[in-house]
Design an enzyme around this catalytic site. Structure first.
Site, PDB file in Angstrom:
ATOM      1  CG  HIS A  46      15.748   1.963  26.509  1.00  0.00           C
ATOM      2  ND1 HIS A  46      16.448   1.459  25.439  1.00  0.00           N
ATOM      3  CD2 HIS A  46      16.308   3.178  26.772  1.00  0.00           C
ATOM      4  CE1 HIS A  46      17.375   2.319  25.064  1.00  0.00           C
ATOM      5  NE2 HIS A  46      17.314   3.365  25.856  1.00  0.00           N
ATOM      6  CG  HIS A 109      27.160   5.205  21.187  1.00  0.00           C
ATOM      7  ND1 HIS A 109      27.519   6.047  22.218  1.00  0.00           N
ATOM      8  CD2 HIS A 109      25.935   4.714  21.500  1.00  0.00           C
ATOM      9  CE1 HIS A 109      26.541   6.066  23.120  1.00  0.00           C
ATOM     10  NE2 HIS A 109      25.574   5.273  22.698  1.00  0.00           N
TER      11      HIS A 109
END
Length: 199
Positions: A46, A109
């Site tokens: 990110h 997840h």
């Protein structure tokens, strides 16, 4: 000793500003100096944070008290290779610390089974090569929400944490209003499994 506390970046709901103050207080009671504590935001791949975002994540008191940095995929240390062939390339500040504490939240997840635990290290503070090698397993049938014991992707990232060294985790479970309803701490597998069982 130098201590790295690895915590979530701004894309995650982990309430680092609530978890870090008591954790840092415990470290200081144990004799660790503030200058020897670094909070590292696990970016994975990110974007980097702004200064204001870092301050928002940890709270102004922690931000002014200890070092805070973003993980750096361009500055890593190679620590070995997992049995599945994933290179363990970890941000240098994390790899070179005497102690590593991983902070995060546990939720389902879609391919790692659950978030939290060793995920702070892999992919959190790893480089692109390592992340791609680990995440290439997301297409395997065992890479699914809620799976751990047969999830080769999850087991691979936990082996990467063993190679790096993970001294302790503090993970929380949040309710639908993002409030902490349970916290687990300790070994990166045992405490994480306890949190997953509660979830």
């Amino acid at each position: 000793e130098t201590v790295c506390i690895i915590t979530s970046d701004i894309t995650r709901p982990c309430p680092s500003h609530l978890i870090l103050p008591p954790l840092i207080a415990q470290l200081e009671q144990a004799g660790i100096q503030p200058d020897d504590i670094t909070v590292v935001f696990a970016l994975g791949i990110h974007r980097r944070h702004t200064e204001e975002e870092q301050k928002q994540l940890v709270g102004p008191a922690v931000y002014s008290h200890v070092h805070t940095i973003d993980s750096d995929p361009e500055d890593t240390v190679f620590l070995g290779t997992t049995r599945l062939g994933t290179p363990v390339n970890i941000t240098a500040a994390v790899a070179q610390a005497d102690r590593r504490i991983c902070v995060g939240n546990i939720e389902y997840h879609y391919f790692a089974g659950y978030s939290g635990g060793a995920k702070a290290l892999m992919p959190g503070v790893s480089d692109r090569e390592a992340i791609q090698a680990n995440h290439s397993r997301m297409i395997e049938a065992t890479s699914r929400a809620g799976a751990i014991t047969d999830n080769r992707l999850r087991l691979d990232l936990e082996e990467a944490a063993d190679l790096c060294g993970c001294d302790f985790i503090v993970n929380v479970i949040l309710n639908e209003n993002k409030k902490i309803i349970r916290a687990v701490a300790g070994d990166h597998r045992a405490a994480h499994r306890a949190g997953c069982a509660f979830l």
